[in-house]
Design an enzyme around this catalytic site. Structure first.
Site, PDB file in Angstrom:
ATOM      1  N   GLU A  84       0.894  -1.167   0.000  1.00  0.00           N
ATOM      2  CA  GLU A  84       0.000   0.000   0.000  1.00  0.00           C
ATOM      3  C   GLU A  84       0.927   1.210   0.000  1.00  0.00           C
ATOM      4  O   GLU A  84       1.538   1.541   1.012  1.00  0.00           O
ATOM      5  CB  GLU A  84      -0.910  -0.052   1.224  1.00  0.00           C
ATOM      6  N   CYS A 110      -1.656   8.676   3.037  1.00  0.00           N
ATOM      7  CA  CYS A 110      -1.468   8.287   1.638  1.00  0.00           C
ATOM      8  C   CYS A 110      -2.675   8.637   0.789  1.00  0.00           C
ATOM      9  O   CYS A 110      -2.574   8.686  -0.438  1.00  0.00           O
ATOM     10  CB  CYS A 110      -1.241   6.781   1.535  1.00  0.00           C
TER      11      CYS A 110
HETATM   12  C1  SIN Z   1      -2.436   5.563   4.864  1.00  0.00           C
HETATM   13  O1  SIN Z   1      -2.222   6.744   4.852  1.00  0.00           O
HETATM   14  O2  SIN Z   1      -1.590   4.754   4.509  1.00  0.00           O
HETATM   15  C2  SIN Z   1      -3.738   4.974   5.346  1.00  0.00           C
HETATM   16  C3  SIN Z   1      -4.831   5.924   5.374  1.00  0.00           C
HETATM   17  C4  SIN Z   1      -6.121   5.339   5.878  1.00  0.00           C
HETATM   18  O3  SIN Z   1      -6.227   4.162   6.229  1.00  0.00           O
HETATM   19  O4  SIN Z   1      -7.083   6.081   5.905  1.00  0.00           O
END
Ligand code: SIN
Length: 556
Positions: free
Chosen positions: A328, A362
């Site tokens: 991810e 992310c």
């Molecule tokens: C992430 O920023 O990797 C995860 C964000 C989320 O689960 O909302």
């Protein structure tokens, strides 16, 4: 009760005081000894916790107060022992040391992987899915019971406002609760069967029976990020344990304390030794630990959340042992406001998706496309909403936006903002660092008329900066939005149903938020396309990442 507990403990341990802050440091072995249990039986809750908890031994010198100090039961630093500092990013100089952790390295990783393999048969074959489900539920309950402390730890090491940390603690628990349920489903690890069907010969003659069974992958290794110090662990470990796998986690070296506390509570909930363990590496030992995870043949699956560059490296390193890999990785999320959008809804969604954790997720929106007919209205309402954010250290009452994680991160954001303005962007709010608040703080910033060649547009920002451009046609917006090597999340606002489905189909991302800025939930399949990664986390698909399917032909 606390002073009594501390004074009794001081016979056995070094007790250090800082003004107003009680800190108990004690050798980890003490807690398993009969003497310790006798002393601590004074405190019923604590005693029951200690009798079941195999405490982590890697934290030293914690500088802040916890109601339940056993979450991070600190030990003393032995002479010659290598430690690394855990820093409070929200402190004035951005350098305050809030704890030290013993540096674990490649040999520790190897030992823990072997312990994990030793624990696998009993966990995978010797427990029922119902038992694993109950343990996940108990773990979630333990975390909720320690909500204040878990949130405090998270805010101290990640900087996010306390209210946001509490939200993350609940988000973390939701993965355990979800996979406690998912464990029981017949198509998951629970029953293990996938639709039996009749075997067919090449000539088309039906014969015998096909039976397909889901089985746990085995020992899994995970590398988790600092921006969600708890939820990214439970999002991986929850389904892994539900499936019957064992899990070895390397938490970010910037936020190891939340992981250590989670692990302590997991042990208290009954997760056996070896089934979920941590390798708490420092910055220097992280690459070697990552290499051990990827090259060790015992490990059957790697799951990583973090940067595109590191994801590619881990995928390359895992190739020789042909592991299952879930990645991810980063994004550069477009946020499109069409002319038929409800502007107030769009503004609310924009604030939520852009400024969560100071823009350090992310899935934060980065590139804003606003139809030229509503551009000025959207921008002025967006500015007004953003100027309501209270930027302050996360433990401060009412803080709604905290610091960047490091001074380096703050410096990168400052440089990108300056470049974007030099390249023709118009800064309509913010634009500066906030040294009076703290070294790592940056104003929530909105820049319009951003050049598509500016770094703030081309690269994921990971900071509190919204870069805006106007557009004329749907085709133009989609073309620029898709002109990107990554594709994790996208957002758009429209009240035209046919446009909603048309645009959602054409946008090249794994996640699409329509008229919303928050898309994260345990029950949805979270993941990206293009260079944003492989695999999905959350939902029924998330447990599939920890299962192998075995097909059996019974020629009967
Ligand atoms: C992430 O920023 O990797 C995860 C964000 C989320 O689960 O909302």
């Amino acid at each position: 009760m606390r002073p009594l507990l501390i004074s009794r403990l001081s016979r056995f341990t070094a007790v250090r005081w800082r003004p107003g802050v009680p800190v108990v440091t004690s050798p980890a072995y003490l807690f398993s000894s009969a003497v310790a249990c006798a002393v601590l039986s004074l405190h019923a809750r604590t005693a029951s916790a200690l009798s079941t908890m195999a405490l982590p031994s890697s934290v030293r010198e914690i500088s802040f107060h916890l109601n339940n100090p056993l979450l991070l039961s600190a030990t003393t630093i032995n002479p010659g022992e290598k430690t690394f500092d855990v820093i409070n990013p929200g402190s004035k100089d951005g350098k305050e040391v809030i704890a030290k952790c013993r540096v674990m390295g490649r040999s520790d990783a190897k030992n823990i992987i072997e312990a994990s393999a030793a624990a696998l048969p009993a966990w995978r074959d010797g427990t029922t899915c119902l038992h694993r489900s109950k343990i996940l539920t108990k773990w979630s309950d333990e975390i909720k019971d320690n909500m204040e402390d878990m949130a405090t730890i998270m805010t101290m090491e990640s900087g996010k406002p306390l209210a946001e940390s509490k939200g993350e603690v609940m988000y973390a628990c939701s993965f355990l609760d979800y996979y406690a349920g998912e464990a029981l489903r017949p198509t998951s690890a629970g029953g293990g069967f996938i639709a039996p069907s009749t075997f067919s010969t090449p000539e088309g003659t039906p014969r015998g029976q096909i039976i397909a069974i889901n089985e746990a992958v085995g020992v899994t290794a995970m590398v988790t990020p600092w921006n969600f110090p708890a939820a990214m662990i439970t999002r991986k470990v929850g389904p892994a344990l539900a499936a019957g796998c064992t899990a070895v986690v390397k938490p970010s070296e910037l936020t190891p304390l939340s992981a250590i506390a989670l692990c302590a509570l997991g042990k208290k909930a009954g997760i056996p030794d070896g089934v979920f363990e941590l390798v708490v590496a420092g910055t220097d030992s992280t690459p070697a630990v990552g290499e051990e995870f990827c090259s060790n043949p015992i490990v059957k699956k790697i799951s990583f959340t973090g940067s595109v560059a590191v994801g590619k490296l881990l995928a390359r390193q895992s190739a020789d042992t042909v592991k299952k890999v879930s990645l991810e990785l980063g994004g550069n999320a477009p946020f499109i406001v069409f002319d038929d959008a409800d502007v107030d809804v769009a503004v609310q969604a924009a604030v939520a998706s852009k400024f969560r954790h100071a823009g350090q997720t992310c899935v934060c929106s980065d590139r804003f496309f606003v139809h030229q007919s509503i551009h000025d209205e959207f921008v002025s309402k967006f500015v007004a909403a953003v100027e309501q954010l209270k930027v302050a250290p996360g433990m401060n009452e009412g803080a709604t936006m905290g610091p960047l994680i490091t001074s380096n991160a703050a410096e990168i954001v400052r440089a990108k903002v300056e470049e974007a303005i030099a390249e023709g962007g118009k800064c309509v709010t913010g634009g500066s660092a906030l040294p009076d608040v703290g070294a790592n703080f940056f104003q929530p910033t909105i820049i319009t008329e951003v050049d598509t060649e500016s770094r703030i547009w081309k690269e994921e920002t990971f900071g509190p900066v919204a870069a805006i451009r106007s557009f004329d046609t749907e085709e133009e917006a989609l073309e620029v939005a898709n002109d990107c090597s990554v594709g994790l999340a996208s957002y758009f606002c429209s009240q035209d149903l046919s446009r909603v489905f048309r645009v959602a189909k054409q946008v090249e991302t794994g996640i699409v938020g329509v008229n919303t800025g928050i898309i994260s939930t345990a029950s949805a399949p979270f993941g990206g396309v293009k260079e944003s990664g492989l695999g999905r986390e959350g939902s029924a698909m998330g447990i599939g990442e920890y299962l192998e399917t075995k097909y059996m032909f019974v020629n009967a």
